[in-house]
Design an enzyme around this catalytic site. Structure first.
Site, PDB file in Angstrom:
ATOM      1  N   LYS A  17       0.830  -1.216   0.000  1.00  0.00           N
ATOM      2  CA  LYS A  17       0.000   0.000   0.000  1.00  0.00           C
ATOM      3  C   LYS A  17       0.862   1.263   0.000  1.00  0.00           C
ATOM      4  O   LYS A  17       0.647   2.176  -0.792  1.00  0.00           O
ATOM      5  CB  LYS A  17      -0.919   0.037   1.254  1.00  0.00           C
ATOM      6  CG  LYS A  17      -1.815  -1.173   1.424  1.00  0.00           C
ATOM      7  CD  LYS A  17      -2.699  -1.062   2.655  1.00  0.00           C
ATOM      8  CE  LYS A  17      -1.954  -1.048   3.973  1.00  0.00           C
ATOM      9  NZ  LYS A  17      -1.335  -2.342   4.334  1.00  0.00           N
ATOM     10  N   ARG A  92      -9.441   1.094   9.366  1.00  0.00           N
ATOM     11  CA  ARG A  92      -9.047  -0.275   9.696  1.00  0.00           C
ATOM     12  C   ARG A  92     -10.107  -0.983  10.526  1.00  0.00           C
ATOM     13  O   ARG A  92      -9.928  -2.155  10.866  1.00  0.00           O
ATOM     14  CB  ARG A  92      -7.774  -0.239  10.529  1.00  0.00           C
ATOM     15  CG  ARG A  92      -6.487  -0.369   9.755  1.00  0.00           C
ATOM     16  CD  ARG A  92      -5.359  -0.153  10.736  1.00  0.00           C
ATOM     17  NE  ARG A  92      -4.205  -0.937  10.458  1.00  0.00           N
ATOM     18  CZ  ARG A  92      -3.151  -0.492   9.783  1.00  0.00           C
ATOM     19  NH1 ARG A  92      -3.147   0.717   9.276  1.00  0.00           N
ATOM     20  NH2 ARG A  92      -2.108  -1.257   9.607  1.00  0.00           N
ATOM     21  N   ARG A 131      12.163  -6.393   5.627  1.00  0.00           N
ATOM     22  CA  ARG A 131      12.272  -4.934   5.695  1.00  0.00           C
ATOM     23  C   ARG A 131      12.854  -4.451   7.032  1.00  0.00           C
ATOM     24  O   ARG A 131      13.482  -3.409   7.090  1.00  0.00           O
ATOM     25  CB  ARG A 131      10.871  -4.351   5.491  1.00  0.00           C
ATOM     26  CG  ARG A 131      10.827  -2.846   5.428  1.00  0.00           C
ATOM     27  CD  ARG A 131       9.435  -2.383   5.152  1.00  0.00           C
ATOM     28  NE  ARG A 131       8.499  -2.937   6.140  1.00  0.00           N
ATOM     29  CZ  ARG A 131       7.215  -2.693   6.144  1.00  0.00           C
ATOM     30  NH1 ARG A 131       6.689  -1.932   5.206  1.00  0.00           N
ATOM     31  NH2 ARG A 131       6.430  -3.209   7.065  1.00  0.00           N
ATOM     32  N   ARG A 133      11.511  -3.098   9.866  1.00  0.00           N
ATOM     33  CA  ARG A 133      11.008  -1.928  10.592  1.00  0.00           C
ATOM     34  C   ARG A 133      10.845  -2.328  12.068  1.00  0.00           C
ATOM     35  O   ARG A 133      10.850  -3.532  12.359  1.00  0.00           O
ATOM     36  CB  ARG A 133       9.650  -1.547   9.985  1.00  0.00           C
ATOM     37  CG  ARG A 133       9.274  -0.108  10.150  1.00  0.00           C
ATOM     38  CD  ARG A 133       8.084   0.235   9.283  1.00  0.00           C
ATOM     39  NE  ARG A 133       6.858  -0.417   9.740  1.00  0.00           N
ATOM     40  CZ  ARG A 133       5.735  -0.466   9.036  1.00  0.00           C
ATOM     41  NH1 ARG A 133       5.673   0.090   7.843  1.00  0.00           N
ATOM     42  NH2 ARG A 133       4.669  -1.086   9.509  1.00  0.00           N
ATOM     43  N   ARG A 144      -0.180  -8.496  13.445  1.00  0.00           N
ATOM     44  CA  ARG A 144      -0.825  -7.498  12.575  1.00  0.00           C
ATOM     45  C   ARG A 144      -1.706  -8.183  11.530  1.00  0.00           C
ATOM     46  O   ARG A 144      -2.788  -7.701  11.182  1.00  0.00           O
ATOM     47  CB  ARG A 144       0.244  -6.618  11.909  1.00  0.00           C
ATOM     48  CG  ARG A 144       0.742  -5.539  12.860  1.00  0.00           C
ATOM     49  CD  ARG A 144       2.110  -4.981  12.489  1.00  0.00           C
ATOM     50  NE  ARG A 144       2.251  -4.599  11.106  1.00  0.00           N
ATOM     51  CZ  ARG A 144       3.410  -4.613  10.452  1.00  0.00           C
ATOM     52  NH1 ARG A 144       4.518  -4.999  11.055  1.00  0.00           N
ATOM     53  NH2 ARG A 144       3.464  -4.246   9.194  1.00  0.00           N
TER      54      ARG A 144
HETATM   55  P1  AP5 Z   1       4.756  -1.573   1.906  1.00  0.00           P
HETATM   56  O1  AP5 Z   1       4.510  -0.722   0.712  1.00  0.00           O
HETATM   57  O2  AP5 Z   1       5.390  -0.960   3.105  1.00  0.00           O
HETATM   58  O3  AP5 Z   1       3.417  -2.322   2.347  1.00  0.00           O
HETATM   59  P2  AP5 Z   1       2.229  -1.812   3.223  1.00  0.00           P
HETATM   60  O4  AP5 Z   1       1.015  -2.515   2.706  1.00  0.00           O
HETATM   61  O5  AP5 Z   1       2.217  -0.312   3.260  1.00  0.00           O
HETATM   62  O6  AP5 Z   1       2.668  -2.472   4.601  1.00  0.00           O
HETATM   63  P3  AP5 Z   1       2.859  -1.924   6.035  1.00  0.00           P
HETATM   64  O7  AP5 Z   1       3.540  -3.024   6.789  1.00  0.00           O
HETATM   65  O8  AP5 Z   1       3.474  -0.576   6.070  1.00  0.00           O
HETATM   66  O9  AP5 Z   1       1.340  -1.820   6.438  1.00  0.00           O
HETATM   67  P4  AP5 Z   1       0.679  -1.975   7.778  1.00  0.00           P
HETATM   68  O10 AP5 Z   1      -0.727  -1.828   7.371  1.00  0.00           O
HETATM   69  O11 AP5 Z   1       0.987  -3.146   8.599  1.00  0.00           O
HETATM   70  O12 AP5 Z   1       1.373  -0.818   8.628  1.00  0.00           O
HETATM   71  P5  AP5 Z   1       1.014   0.684   8.878  1.00  0.00           P
HETATM   72  O13 AP5 Z   1       2.257   1.435   8.681  1.00  0.00           O
HETATM   73  O14 AP5 Z   1      -0.216   1.082   8.155  1.00  0.00           O
HETATM   74  O15 AP5 Z   1       5.582  -2.841   1.399  1.00  0.00           O
HETATM   75  C1  AP5 Z   1       6.062  -3.828   2.300  1.00  0.00           C
HETATM   76  C2  AP5 Z   1       7.414  -4.352   1.790  1.00  0.00           C
HETATM   77  O16 AP5 Z   1       7.216  -5.067   0.576  1.00  0.00           O
HETATM   78  C3  AP5 Z   1       8.437  -3.243   1.491  1.00  0.00           C
HETATM   79  O17 AP5 Z   1       9.722  -3.685   1.872  1.00  0.00           O
HETATM   80  C4  AP5 Z   1       8.332  -3.085  -0.032  1.00  0.00           C
HETATM   81  O18 AP5 Z   1       9.547  -2.644  -0.600  1.00  0.00           O
HETATM   82  C5  AP5 Z   1       7.975  -4.483  -0.482  1.00  0.00           C
HETATM   83  N1  AP5 Z   1       7.124  -4.480  -1.675  1.00  0.00           N
HETATM   84  C6  AP5 Z   1       6.101  -3.620  -1.942  1.00  0.00           C
HETATM   85  N2  AP5 Z   1       5.537  -3.932  -3.132  1.00  0.00           N
HETATM   86  C7  AP5 Z   1       6.217  -5.026  -3.612  1.00  0.00           C
HETATM   87  C8  AP5 Z   1       6.109  -5.820  -4.800  1.00  0.00           C
HETATM   88  N3  AP5 Z   1       5.168  -5.563  -5.729  1.00  0.00           N
HETATM   89  N4  AP5 Z   1       6.967  -6.858  -4.944  1.00  0.00           N
HETATM   90  C9  AP5 Z   1       7.907  -7.123  -4.006  1.00  0.00           C
HETATM   91  N5  AP5 Z   1       8.087  -6.394  -2.865  1.00  0.00           N
HETATM   92  C10 AP5 Z   1       7.238  -5.370  -2.678  1.00  0.00           C
HETATM   93  O19 AP5 Z   1       0.613   0.631  10.438  1.00  0.00           O
HETATM   94  C11 AP5 Z   1       1.556   0.337  11.442  1.00  0.00           C
HETATM   95  C12 AP5 Z   1       0.873   0.346  12.803  1.00  0.00           C
HETATM   96  O20 AP5 Z   1       0.330   1.655  13.062  1.00  0.00           O
HETATM   97  C13 AP5 Z   1      -0.315  -0.600  12.969  1.00  0.00           C
HETATM   98  O21 AP5 Z   1       0.099  -1.909  13.313  1.00  0.00           O
HETATM   99  C14 AP5 Z   1      -1.087   0.098  14.099  1.00  0.00           C
HETATM  100  O22 AP5 Z   1      -0.491  -0.153  15.351  1.00  0.00           O
HETATM  101  C15 AP5 Z   1      -0.906   1.565  13.773  1.00  0.00           C
HETATM  102  N6  AP5 Z   1      -1.989   2.123  12.916  1.00  0.00           N
HETATM  103  C16 AP5 Z   1      -1.837   2.639  11.656  1.00  0.00           C
HETATM  104  N7  AP5 Z   1      -3.018   3.028  11.156  1.00  0.00           N
HETATM  105  C17 AP5 Z   1      -3.947   2.739  12.105  1.00  0.00           C
HETATM  106  C18 AP5 Z   1      -5.362   2.876  12.155  1.00  0.00           C
HETATM  107  N8  AP5 Z   1      -6.064   3.360  11.119  1.00  0.00           N
HETATM  108  N9  AP5 Z   1      -5.991   2.465  13.278  1.00  0.00           N
HETATM  109  C19 AP5 Z   1      -5.307   1.971  14.335  1.00  0.00           C
HETATM  110  N10 AP5 Z   1      -3.974   1.798  14.340  1.00  0.00           N
HETATM  111  C20 AP5 Z   1      -3.286   2.175  13.238  1.00  0.00           C
END
Ligand code: AP5
Length: 188
Positions: A17, A92, A131, A133, A144
């Site tokens: 995403k 979410r 990755r 993080r 997650r």
């Molecule tokens: P990436 O693009 O980072 O994927 P993503 O879907 O954005 O994954 P995230 O892990 O960032 O999402 P998430 O939903 O768990 O975390 P968020 O930051 O929202 O890609 C992932 C990896 O794959 C990268 O290394 C990339 O290079 C690689 N990749 C991408 N595309 C590829 C492809 N086509 N082929 C190969 N490799 C590829 O949330 C984190 C935390 O914040 C949550 O756990 C929660 O605690 C909190 N939080 C955030 N939003 C909320 C909310 N709305 N409500 C409550 N808590 C929240």
């Protein structure tokens, strides 16, 4: 075809995403808004918000809906989001989806599209662990994914009923996925 500019980037953790939102933001001329990035920045800056959410974010649990409503309402009110946005990581929960609906209704707007990135679980874990993080330890990634399945994936049916979901194969290369999304959003 009218270009979709009020877009949700949807899919499980690690589905791409954030990667896709960053590329598409430039093409659409709207901001990529990642609630995860906003929370991680707040933690790094040591703000009150950061102190409140740090333990939750690092354990992979969801920050409460009221806190997230304040964060998103304030961000969407900024000028760069008036013409559209790519929202990554929000909503979410069912409650967050309702909050977003109310925020947009007050602006006389609705969503144009929900881009759903499909990626199987084993690939999600592989990507996230590679990755490294703060919240990418394998047990946290699995937590997650569990929360996504329980609390977030039901929203897919909700947005499907509204005819908004555009399903994309997220296992392909970044460039191929971008092209597929541009196609469904009417870009280019
Ligand atoms: P990436 O693009 O980072 O994927 P993503 O879907 O954005 O994954 P995230 O892990 O960032 O999402 P998430 O939903 O768990 O975390 P968020 O930051 O929202 O890609 C992932 C990896 O794959 C990268 O290394 C990339 O290079 C690689 N990749 C991408 N595309 C590829 C492809 N086509 N082929 C190969 N490799 C590829 O949330 C984190 C935390 O914040 C949550 O756990 C929660 O605690 C909190 N939080 C955030 N939003 C909320 C909310 N709305 N409500 C409550 N808590 C929240």
């Amino acid at each position: 075809m009218v270009v979709a500019k009020r877009v949700l980037m949807f899919g499980p953790p690690g589905s791409g995403k954030g990667t896709q939102a960053a590329v598409l933001a430039e093409r659409l001329g709207v901001p990529a808004i990642s609630t995860g990035d906003m929370l991680r920045r707040a933690v790094r800056s040591g703000s009150d918000l950061g102190a409140r959410v740090q333990a939750t974010v690092e354990s992979g649990l969801l920050v409460d809906d009221d806190t997230m409503a304040d964060v998103v309402r304030a961000r969407l009110a900024e000028e760069d989001a008036h013409e559209g946005f790519l929202l990554d990581g929000y909503p979410r929960t069912v409650g967050q989806a309702e909050t977003l609906r109310q925020i947009l209704e007050l602006r006389g707007e609705g969503l144009d599209a929900v881009v759903l990135l499909d990626v199987p679980t084993n690939e999600l874990v592989r990507r996230a662990v590679a990755r490294q993080r703060e919240d990418d330890r394998e047990e946290v990634v699995r937590e997650r994914l569990k929360i996504y399945a329980e609390k977030t994936s039901p929203l897919v049916a909700h947005y499907e009923q509204a005819g908004l979901v555009r399903r994309i194969d997220g296992t392909l290369s970044v460039e191929v996925v971008t092209a597929a999304i541009e196609d469904v959003l009417g870009v280019g």
